[in-house]
Design a protein around this motif. Structure first.
Motif, short mmCIF file in Angstrom:
data_model
loop_
_atom_site.label_atom_id
_atom_site.label_comp_id
_atom_site.label_asym_id
_atom_site.label_seq_id
_atom_site.Cartn_x
_atom_site.Cartn_y
_atom_site.Cartn_z
N LEU A 20 20.09 9.11 27.51
CA LEU A 20 20.31 9.05 28.96
C LEU A 20 21.58 8.25 29.27
N ILE A 21 21.78 7.17 28.53
CA ILE A 21 22.96 6.33 28.77
C ILE A 21 24.22 7.13 28.40
N ARG A 22 24.16 7.84 27.26
CA ARG A 22 25.31 8.68 26.85
C ARG A 22 25.62 9.72 27.91
N ALA A 23 24.59 10.17 28.62
CA ALA A 23 24.80 11.20 29.66
C ALA A 23 25.30 10.58 30.96
N GLY A 24 25.48 9.26 30.98
CA GLY A 24 26.07 8.61 32.14
C GLY A 24 25.10 8.00 33.13
N VAL A 27 20.03 3.13 33.16
CA VAL A 27 18.63 3.17 32.77
C VAL A 27 17.99 1.79 32.91
N VAL A 28 16.80 1.78 33.51
CA VAL A 28 15.99 0.57 33.61
C VAL A 28 14.73 0.83 32.79
N GLY A 29 14.50 -0.01 31.78
CA GLY A 29 13.35 0.23 30.92
C GLY A 29 12.24 -0.78 31.17
N VAL A 40 15.19 -3.12 24.70
CA VAL A 40 15.71 -2.28 25.79
C VAL A 40 17.17 -2.67 26.08
N ARG A 41 17.43 -3.97 26.15
CA ARG A 41 18.80 -4.42 26.43
C ARG A 41 19.75 -4.04 25.30
N ALA A 42 19.25 -4.10 24.07
CA ALA A 42 20.11 -3.77 22.91
C ALA A 42 20.58 -2.31 22.97
N MET A 43 19.83 -1.47 23.68
CA MET A 43 20.25 -0.06 23.82
C MET A 43 21.23 0.12 24.97
N GLY A 44 21.50 -0.96 25.72
CA GLY A 44 22.44 -0.85 26.84
C GLY A 44 21.76 -0.58 28.17
N ALA A 45 20.43 -0.72 28.20
CA ALA A 45 19.69 -0.51 29.46
C ALA A 45 19.33 -1.86 30.07
#
Ligand SMILES: NC(=O)c1ccc[n+]([C@@H]2O[C@H](COP(=O)([O-])OP(=O)(O)OC[C@H]3O[C@@H](n4cnc5c(N)ncnc54)[C@H](OP(=O)(O)O)[C@@H]3O)[C@@H](O)[C@H]2O)c1
Length: 289
Positions: A20-24, A27-29, A40-45
């Motif tokens: 989802l992040i790659r698609a722009g 994201v809130v996890g 969750v934060r380590a994935m950039g969300a």
């Protein structure tokens, strides 16, 4: 879009969030622990502390989002014999979140179980949850049901069908199957499954039913023979009664699941690119841990 994801720290969620992040998307996890929040934060969300049992918290998160990806499920309830209870709680989660989305056109993506027309009076209580989700299509919610293959495989898979099956085979010294083993399990690589969720967020219309299965149905005998070869044991046919005793804690050995994916590929322009189930079995990681 701002996407709220439950189960963001789980096996499938942790593959969906980066897609989802790659698609722009932003994201809130949902995270119920500091450990999950860190993942969750380590994935950039962004991590939102909360729990699937806190319905008000979920309502608030839903109001703040454009799309909801619902992958959280209290699996520990299955192990402790509370499947019906946690499934009923899951239905409450669906109503809490979808209730906030009525007439907004916002998206809600949840777990499907095959064609909705086959789900009425289905013996699995999770079918009722899928029907509840689908029911919001008529109420101005962009519902999408994603049927996740019962074998979602990859190195990330620690507790799915294959790890459970391998554990039983290793302990018993035989890889069992029921009868001629012609019953099939649907399969899909975790990363291909994740791609379907992300594509569906972007473009699945209201009321869609899609699947993340890349192989509609792999015969269980074929799986048993591969597992047997890797463990250096025999693959053995069992009667349904023998299998019920042998696979006590895993009452799924005889289920027959098929999830054709042609319509999903067509609708979403999805091309699976990751290894098949047998290739992942041959890669060895299921047997080296
Ligand atoms: N994996 C498969 O092969 C497969 C096959 C068919 C269908 N499915 C379905 O697909 C969905 C995702 O599966 P999965 O394999 O990713 O499951 P999973 O690895 O067990 O992840 C479950 C997620 O739900 C979260 N969660 C559980 N209880 C919670 C609670 N009370 N409050 C907040 N969060 C909670 C977990 O958080 P923590 O990280 O804190 O534990 C985790 O993020 C589930 O509905 C599952 O039944 C999976």
């Amino acid at each position: 879009m701002r996407v709220f994801a439950t189960g963001a720290s789980g096996h499938i969620g942790s593959a969906v969030v980066p897609e989802l992040i790659r698609a722009g998307h932003d994201v809130v996890g949902l995270a119920r622990s500091d450990e999950a929040a860190a993942a969750v934060r380590a994935m950039g969300a962004e991590a939102r502390h909360g729990n699937l049992t806190d319905l008000d918290g979920l309502r608030e998160a839903a109001r703040d989002a454009d799309a909801i990806v619902h992958l959280g499920f209290q699996h520990e309830g299955i192990a402790s014999g509370r499947f019906a209870e946690v499934t009923a709680q899951d239905e409450e989660v669906v109503h809490a979140i979808c209730g906030e989305l009525v007439d907004t056109g916002k998206a809600f993506l949840g777990i499907g179980m095959g064609r909705v027309e086959d789900l009425v009076n289905h013996p699995n209580p999770r079918a009722k949850v899928a029907l509840a989700i689908h029911g919001y299509t008529q109420r101005g919610v962009r519902t999408v049901l994603v049927a996740v293959p019962n074998v979602t495989h990859s190195e990330r898979d620690r507790s799915g069908f294959i790890p459970q099956y391998v554990r039983i085979a290793r302990q018993a010294g035989v890889a069992g199957y029921v009868g001629d083993g012609a019953n099939t399990w649907a399969a899909g690589h975790t990363l291909d499954v994740a791609r379907v969720w992300a594509l569906a967020v972007a473009k699945a219309p209201a009321g869609s039913q899609v699947t993340g299965a890349t192989e509609a149905g792999v015969p269980v005998r074929t799986i048993a023979e591969s597992v047997a070869r890797h463990l250096g044991i025999e693959a053995v046919s069992m009667s349904a009664e023998q299998a019920a005793e042998h696979f006590k804690a895993f009452p799924f050995i005889g289920i027959d699941v098929r999830m054709p994916n042609e319509a999903t590929r067509e609708l979403l322009g999805w091309e699976p690119t990751h290894p098949t189930l047998l290739a992942d079995l041959d890669a060895g990681f299921y047997f080296s841990r």
